[in-house]
Scaffold this motif. Structure first.
Motif, mmCIF file in Angstrom:
data_model
loop_
_atom_site.group_PDB
_atom_site.id
_atom_site.type_symbol
_atom_site.label_atom_id
_atom_site.label_comp_id
_atom_site.label_asym_id
_atom_site.label_seq_id
_atom_site.Cartn_x
_atom_site.Cartn_y
_atom_site.Cartn_z
ATOM 1 N N TYR A 48 0.829 -1.207 0.000
ATOM 2 C CA TYR A 48 0.000 0.000 0.000
ATOM 3 C C TYR A 48 0.864 1.259 0.000
ATOM 4 C CZ TYR A 48 -2.823 3.828 1.718
ATOM 5 O OH TYR A 48 -3.406 5.063 1.871
ATOM 6 N N LEU A 49 1.892 1.286 0.830
ATOM 7 C CA LEU A 49 2.738 2.478 0.926
ATOM 8 C C LEU A 49 3.503 2.736 -0.369
ATOM 9 C CD1 LEU A 49 4.061 2.131 4.581
ATOM 10 C CD2 LEU A 49 2.408 3.797 3.720
ATOM 11 N N ARG A 50 3.719 1.722 -1.193
ATOM 12 C CA ARG A 50 4.422 1.900 -2.465
ATOM 13 C C ARG A 50 3.458 2.030 -3.656
ATOM 14 N NH1 ARG A 50 9.418 3.570 -2.873
ATOM 15 N NH2 ARG A 50 9.645 2.410 -4.779
ATOM 16 N N SER A 51 2.129 2.046 -3.395
ATOM 17 C CA SER A 51 1.169 2.184 -4.488
ATOM 18 C C SER A 51 1.238 3.601 -5.058
ATOM 19 C CB SER A 51 -0.248 1.846 -4.010
ATOM 20 O OG SER A 51 -0.655 2.761 -3.009
ATOM 21 N N GLU A 52 0.748 3.776 -6.278
ATOM 22 C CA GLU A 52 0.922 5.023 -7.018
ATOM 23 C C GLU A 52 0.372 6.262 -6.328
ATOM 24 O OE1 GLU A 52 0.059 5.226 -11.155
ATOM 25 O OE2 GLU A 52 0.813 3.199 -11.476
ATOM 26 N N GLU A 53 -0.715 6.141 -5.585
ATOM 27 C CA GLU A 53 -1.304 7.330 -4.976
ATOM 28 C C GLU A 53 -0.532 7.826 -3.751
ATOM 29 O OE1 GLU A 53 -3.424 3.735 -3.289
ATOM 30 O OE2 GLU A 53 -3.082 4.444 -5.316
ATOM 31 N N ASN A 54 0.433 7.074 -3.287
ATOM 32 C CA ASN A 54 1.226 7.454 -2.127
ATOM 33 C C ASN A 54 2.531 8.125 -2.536
ATOM 34 O OD1 ASN A 54 0.188 6.706 0.582
ATOM 35 N ND2 ASN A 54 -0.167 4.759 -0.473
ATOM 36 N N PRO A 55 2.928 9.172 -1.794
ATOM 37 C CA PRO A 55 4.188 9.853 -2.103
ATOM 38 C C PRO A 55 5.413 8.947 -2.006
ATOM 39 C CG PRO A 55 2.843 11.231 -0.687
ATOM 40 C CD PRO A 55 2.161 9.893 -0.784
ATOM 41 N N GLY A 83 1.554 17.146 14.784
ATOM 42 C CA GLY A 83 0.589 16.348 14.022
ATOM 43 C C GLY A 83 0.410 16.863 12.607
ATOM 44 N N GLU A 84 0.426 18.186 12.453
ATOM 45 C CA GLU A 84 0.312 18.776 11.121
ATOM 46 C C GLU A 84 1.540 18.461 10.283
ATOM 47 O OE1 GLU A 84 -2.402 22.725 12.111
ATOM 48 O OE2 GLU A 84 -0.224 22.830 12.416
ATOM 49 N N MET A 85 2.702 18.474 10.913
ATOM 50 C CA MET A 85 3.942 18.171 10.191
ATOM 51 C C MET A 85 3.937 16.715 9.716
ATOM 52 S SD MET A 85 6.625 19.550 8.984
ATOM 53 C CE MET A 85 6.946 21.038 9.874
ATOM 54 N N VAL A 86 3.443 15.816 10.546
ATOM 55 C CA VAL A 86 3.350 14.405 10.146
ATOM 56 C C VAL A 86 2.414 14.281 8.945
ATOM 57 C CG1 VAL A 86 2.533 12.125 10.858
ATOM 58 C CG2 VAL A 86 3.965 13.468 12.396
ATOM 59 N N LEU A 91 1.089 13.183 3.392
ATOM 60 C CA LEU A 91 0.238 13.507 2.246
ATOM 61 C C LEU A 91 0.946 14.306 1.160
ATOM 62 C CD1 LEU A 91 -3.027 14.418 4.157
ATOM 63 C CD2 LEU A 91 -2.437 12.269 3.033
ATOM 64 N N ARG A 92 2.000 15.015 1.569
ATOM 65 C CA ARG A 92 2.805 15.812 0.644
ATOM 66 C C ARG A 92 1.950 16.738 -0.213
ATOM 67 N NH1 ARG A 92 7.134 12.706 -2.929
ATOM 68 N NH2 ARG A 92 8.061 14.421 -4.041
ATOM 69 N N PRO A 93 1.270 17.702 0.430
ATOM 70 C CA PRO A 93 0.387 18.599 -0.320
ATOM 71 C C PRO A 93 1.171 19.413 -1.348
ATOM 72 C CG PRO A 93 0.694 19.378 1.932
ATOM 73 C CD PRO A 93 1.361 18.044 1.836
ATOM 74 N N ALA A 112 -1.260 34.970 2.946
ATOM 75 C CA ALA A 112 -1.213 34.326 1.626
ATOM 76 C C ALA A 112 0.230 34.051 1.217
ATOM 77 C CB ALA A 112 -1.916 35.195 0.589
ATOM 78 N N GLU A 113 1.135 34.985 1.520
ATOM 79 C CA GLU A 113 2.540 34.799 1.169
ATOM 80 C C GLU A 113 3.157 33.643 1.959
ATOM 81 O OE1 GLU A 113 1.374 37.928 2.198
ATOM 82 O OE2 GLU A 113 1.091 38.617 0.140
ATOM 83 N N GLU A 114 2.793 33.551 3.240
ATOM 84 C CA GLU A 114 3.316 32.455 4.065
ATOM 85 C C GLU A 114 2.793 31.115 3.576
ATOM 86 O OE1 GLU A 114 3.999 34.563 8.413
ATOM 87 O OE2 GLU A 114 1.973 33.917 7.870
ATOM 88 N N GLN A 115 1.527 31.069 3.176
ATOM 89 C CA GLN A 115 0.952 29.837 2.634
ATOM 90 C C GLN A 115 1.703 29.406 1.374
ATOM 91 O OE1 GLN A 115 -3.327 30.240 2.141
ATOM 92 N NE2 GLN A 115 -3.478 31.369 4.066
ATOM 93 N N GLU A 116 1.963 30.375 0.500
ATOM 94 C CA GLU A 116 2.721 30.088 -0.725
ATOM 95 C C GLU A 116 4.121 29.582 -0.382
ATOM 96 O OE1 GLU A 116 1.957 30.433 -4.042
ATOM 97 O OE2 GLU A 116 -0.110 31.074 -3.668
ATOM 98 N N ASP A 117 4.750 30.198 0.620
ATOM 99 C CA ASP A 117 6.101 29.807 0.997
ATOM 100 C C ASP A 117 6.130 28.398 1.605
ATOM 101 O OD1 ASP A 117 8.928 30.476 1.174
ATOM 102 O OD2 ASP A 117 8.610 30.459 3.358
ATOM 103 N N ILE A 118 5.112 28.059 2.383
ATOM 104 C CA ILE A 118 5.037 26.712 2.956
ATOM 105 C C ILE A 118 4.922 25.685 1.827
ATOM 106 C CG2 ILE A 118 3.621 25.131 4.331
ATOM 107 C CD1 ILE A 118 2.923 27.582 6.116
ATOM 108 N N ALA A 119 4.009 25.938 0.882
ATOM 109 C CA ALA A 119 3.844 25.019 -0.259
ATOM 110 C C ALA A 119 5.130 24.933 -1.075
ATOM 111 C CB ALA A 119 2.672 25.467 -1.125
ATOM 112 N N ALA A 120 5.777 26.084 -1.281
ATOM 113 C CA ALA A 120 7.037 26.100 -2.033
ATOM 114 C C ALA A 120 8.121 25.342 -1.273
ATOM 115 C CB ALA A 120 7.478 27.532 -2.290
ATOM 116 N N GLY A 121 8.146 25.463 0.060
ATOM 117 C CA GLY A 121 9.137 24.755 0.871
ATOM 118 C C GLY A 121 8.985 23.247 0.769
ATOM 119 N N ILE A 122 7.737 22.776 0.754
ATOM 120 C CA ILE A 122 7.479 21.340 0.620
ATOM 121 C C ILE A 122 7.982 20.856 -0.738
ATOM 122 C CG2 ILE A 122 5.676 19.578 0.479
ATOM 123 C CD1 ILE A 122 4.049 21.414 2.431
ATOM 124 N N GLU A 123 7.651 21.610 -1.788
ATOM 125 C CA GLU A 123 8.099 21.218 -3.134
ATOM 126 C C GLU A 123 9.613 21.314 -3.266
ATOM 127 O OE1 GLU A 123 7.548 22.599 -7.746
ATOM 128 O OE2 GLU A 123 5.938 23.022 -6.334
#
Length: 149
Positions: A48-55, A83-86, A91-93, A112-123
């Motif tokens: 399951y953890l290696r299935s396509e829908e999982n990061p 918990g949010e970090m886990v 999920l790797r949004p 809005a800028e912080e939200q963008e930066d969080i998403a950019a940091g994950i990517e």
């Protein structure tokens, strides 16, 4: 049975995956098998953890101990709860709406800028998921099927 400490530790999918792989390797080296239920559970969970829908299915793998530490450091200024970090790691949004599903009261807590930066940091640390091209090809294939071509 008595529970001594409830939820004393939270594990990411990567940590669970690594533990199960190491346990299977140890059993193989010792030439022994665990209980049948354990073997079935381990095999199905790894699958399951290696299935396509999982990061965790991405090749080459984006997750390792170093990338997790980098992500924690990159997002430290935002005081994201444990918990949010886990959930972010599991999920790797890849965009703001997905991130909103993971972070509680995101719009009140972050600009809005912080939200963008969080998403950019994950990517930046884990890369884009699904990898570029993979999701686009599936979308093109679905459009062709829907159009009857």
């Amino acid at each position: 049975m008595k529970i001594l400490e409830s939820q004393s530790a939270l594990l990411t999918n990567h940590e669970v995956y690594t533990f199960l792989q190491n346990q299977a390797r140890e059993y193989q080296e010792q030439k022994r098998r665990g209980p049948g239920n354990l073997e079935t559970l381990r095999r199905e969970l790894l699958q399951y953890l290696r299935s396509e829908e999982n990061p965790l299915s991405q090749e080459p793998p984006a997750y390792n101990d170093e990338s997790i530490a980098k992500l924690l450091e990159r997002l430290r200024p935002y005081e994201i709860q444990k918990g949010e970090m886990v959930m972010i790691m599991n999920l790797r949004p890849v965009n703001i709406p997905m991130l909103n599903a993971v972070l509680e009261d995101m719009e009140e807590r972050f600009t809005a800028e912080e939200q963008e930066d969080i998403a950019a940091g994950i990517e930046e640390v884990l890369g884009k998921f699904p990898p570029k091209g993979q999701g686009e090809e599936e979308g093109d294939a679905m459009q062709t099927t829907e159009n009857g071509s």
